[in-house]
Write a protein that holds these residues in place. Structure first.
Motif, PDB file in Angstrom:
ATOM      1  N   MET A  16      61.666  11.258   5.442  1.00  0.00           N
ATOM      2  CA  MET A  16      60.217  11.074   5.476  1.00  0.00           C
ATOM      3  C   MET A  16      59.810  10.097   4.379  1.00  0.00           C
ATOM      4  SD  MET A  16      58.748  14.936   6.088  1.00  0.00           S
ATOM      5  CE  MET A  16      59.956  15.780   5.073  1.00  0.00           C
ATOM      6  N   LYS A  17      58.738   9.387   4.619  1.00  0.00           N
ATOM      7  CA  LYS A  17      58.213   8.489   3.613  1.00  0.00           C
ATOM      8  C   LYS A  17      57.477   9.298   2.554  1.00  0.00           C
ATOM      9  CE  LYS A  17      57.593   4.665   6.888  1.00  0.00           C
ATOM     10  NZ  LYS A  17      56.611   3.768   7.552  1.00  0.00           N
ATOM     11  N   ASP A  18      57.335   8.719   1.355  1.00  0.00           N
ATOM     12  CA  ASP A  18      56.598   9.385   0.282  1.00  0.00           C
ATOM     13  C   ASP A  18      55.186   9.718   0.740  1.00  0.00           C
ATOM     14  OD1 ASP A  18      58.759   9.210  -1.400  1.00  0.00           O
ATOM     15  OD2 ASP A  18      58.091   7.375  -2.374  1.00  0.00           O
ATOM     16  N   THR A  69      54.115  14.001   5.737  1.00  0.00           N
ATOM     17  CA  THR A  69      54.602  15.308   6.153  1.00  0.00           C
ATOM     18  C   THR A  69      55.577  15.132   7.312  1.00  0.00           C
ATOM     19  OG1 THR A  69      52.891  15.692   7.833  1.00  0.00           O
ATOM     20  CG2 THR A  69      52.364  16.307   5.555  1.00  0.00           C
ATOM     21  N   TYR A  70      56.295  16.191   7.615  1.00  0.00           N
ATOM     22  CA  TYR A  70      57.243  16.125   8.726  1.00  0.00           C
ATOM     23  C   TYR A  70      56.516  15.821  10.032  1.00  0.00           C
ATOM     24  CZ  TYR A  70      60.630  17.454  12.267  1.00  0.00           C
ATOM     25  OH  TYR A  70      61.461  17.431  13.360  1.00  0.00           O
ATOM     26  N   LEU A  71      55.383  16.457  10.236  1.00  0.00           N
ATOM     27  CA  LEU A  71      54.645  16.265  11.482  1.00  0.00           C
ATOM     28  C   LEU A  71      54.130  14.833  11.616  1.00  0.00           C
ATOM     29  CD1 LEU A  71      52.654  19.622  11.678  1.00  0.00           C
ATOM     30  CD2 LEU A  71      54.732  18.991  12.922  1.00  0.00           C
ATOM     31  N   GLN A  72      53.886  14.169  10.491  1.00  0.00           N
ATOM     32  CA  GLN A  72      53.410  12.782  10.509  1.00  0.00           C
ATOM     33  C   GLN A  72      54.557  11.778  10.645  1.00  0.00           C
ATOM     34  OE1 GLN A  72      51.512  12.831   6.679  1.00  0.00           O
ATOM     35  NE2 GLN A  72      49.483  13.314   7.496  1.00  0.00           N
ATOM     36  N   SER A  73      55.751  12.203  10.340  1.00  0.00           N
ATOM     37  CA  SER A  73      56.886  11.282  10.273  1.00  0.00           C
ATOM     38  C   SER A  73      57.382  10.880  11.657  1.00  0.00           C
ATOM     39  CB  SER A  73      58.043  11.934   9.503  1.00  0.00           C
ATOM     40  OG  SER A  73      58.557  13.041  10.232  1.00  0.00           O
ATOM     41  N   ILE A  74      58.095   9.757  11.687  1.00  0.00           N
ATOM     42  CA  ILE A  74      58.751   9.314  12.908  1.00  0.00           C
ATOM     43  C   ILE A  74      60.027  10.136  13.072  1.00  0.00           C
ATOM     44  CG2 ILE A  74      59.872   7.378  14.067  1.00  0.00           C
ATOM     45  CD1 ILE A  74      58.038   5.512  12.483  1.00  0.00           C
ATOM     46  N   GLU A 101      58.536  21.224   4.183  1.00  0.00           N
ATOM     47  CA  GLU A 101      57.317  20.749   3.512  1.00  0.00           C
ATOM     48  C   GLU A 101      57.286  21.210   2.058  1.00  0.00           C
ATOM     49  OE1 GLU A 101      55.707  18.559   4.846  1.00  0.00           O
ATOM     50  OE2 GLU A 101      55.916  18.792   7.009  1.00  0.00           O
ATOM     51  N   GLU A 102      57.716  22.435   1.827  1.00  0.00           N
ATOM     52  CA  GLU A 102      57.756  22.984   0.467  1.00  0.00           C
ATOM     53  C   GLU A 102      58.673  22.159  -0.431  1.00  0.00           C
ATOM     54  OE1 GLU A 102      60.527  26.359  -1.006  1.00  0.00           O
ATOM     55  OE2 GLU A 102      58.785  27.351  -0.140  1.00  0.00           O
TER      56      GLU A 102
END
Length: 254
Positions: A80-82, A85-90, A204-205
């Motif tokens: 994931m990018k800095d 979130t996981y849900l936002q990531s590709i 996420e944590e």
């Protein structure tokens, strides 16, 4: 005779270099075994036979040498990018830690799954829960989870990912059983708190810890005693939490 002695010494040092790699995974599994309920212990015994969680904890890495299991290579991490979130990531189309975890849990809970599939998923699941608590398995794609951040560990070439995977554990000079047996005691309340959520929650944590690890060293920095002093307790805490959570997952499945 001198050549034979030199060869033995070389082989011995090579073996000890590789032998410490699985220590963290085995410690996680040893902790988990102590927190399994009776139903889970029986179900695991039925699936694994003479094997146990500690023995199969390195299975996810062991099969990397077999091309038949290439499909599982990306299951060990999430990129994931800095600030993302996981849900936002590709998402990786080949799968990642979150999707692999969910697949394994679903397979183990499905009464129609074959024994072979359940055995495979149990072995993989044990390994993946450990991976999820190594901060750089939730890392950045551009540096391959810290693998491209080259550092030295007590003067020897390494990288930031390897420092957290095995260098610090190796330098601590405890076996997996000693690590597991010497974890601090936690209350039932804390144990239940740690076990809340799922792989998505834990991923996420982990982002806060991952950010701290990325900020902990610079390219080509020579790390050693001070780094151990500053960060080994964080690593030990992650091993502890992974073991408690693995037990919770298995108790829930079975």
């Amino acid at each position: 005779m001198k050549k034979i002695i030199i060869s033995v010494l070389f082989i011995g040092s090579a073996l000890s270099l590789w032998a410490y790699g699985p220590t963290g995974h085995r410690a996680v599994s040893a902790i988990a075994q102590e927190h399994l309920n009776c139903r889970a212990k029986r179900a695991i015994k039925k699936l694994l036979g003479d094997e146990n969680l500690v023995l199969v904890s390195t299975y996810g890495d062991d099969i990397k040498s077999d091309k038949a299991y290439d499909f599982s290579y990306t299951w060990h991490y999430v990129n994931m990018k800095d600030g993302e979130t996981y849900l936002q990531s590709i998402k990786n189309p080949k799968g990642d830690l979150v999707t692999a975890f969910n697949h394994c849990v679903a397979t183990l809970k499905d009464k129609s799954s074959s024994v072979e599939d359940k055995r495979f998923c149990l072995k993989i699941l044990v390994h993946l829960v450990g991976d999820a608590h190594q901060p750089l398995h939730i890392g950045r794609a551009e540096d391959r989870g810290g693998n491209d951040i080259k550092v030295k560990w007590f003067g020897r070439k390494s990288n930031l990912h390897r420092v957290w995977d095995e260098n610090m554990i190796s330098s601590y000079r405890m076996s997996y059983s000693e690590l597991a047996e010497n974890m601090p005691k936690i209350s039932r309340k804390v144990r239940k708190e740690w076990q809340k959520g799922d792989m998505l929650t834990w991923t996420e944590e982990m982002r806060t810890t991952t950010a701290m690890v990325y900020a902990s060293a610079e390219q080509d920095e020579d790390l050693g005693y001070r780094y151990m002093y500053d960060y080994f307790e964080t690593l030990r805490h992650q091993l502890h939490k992974a073991g408690i959570r693995l037990a919770g997952v298995l108790n829930d499945i079975f």
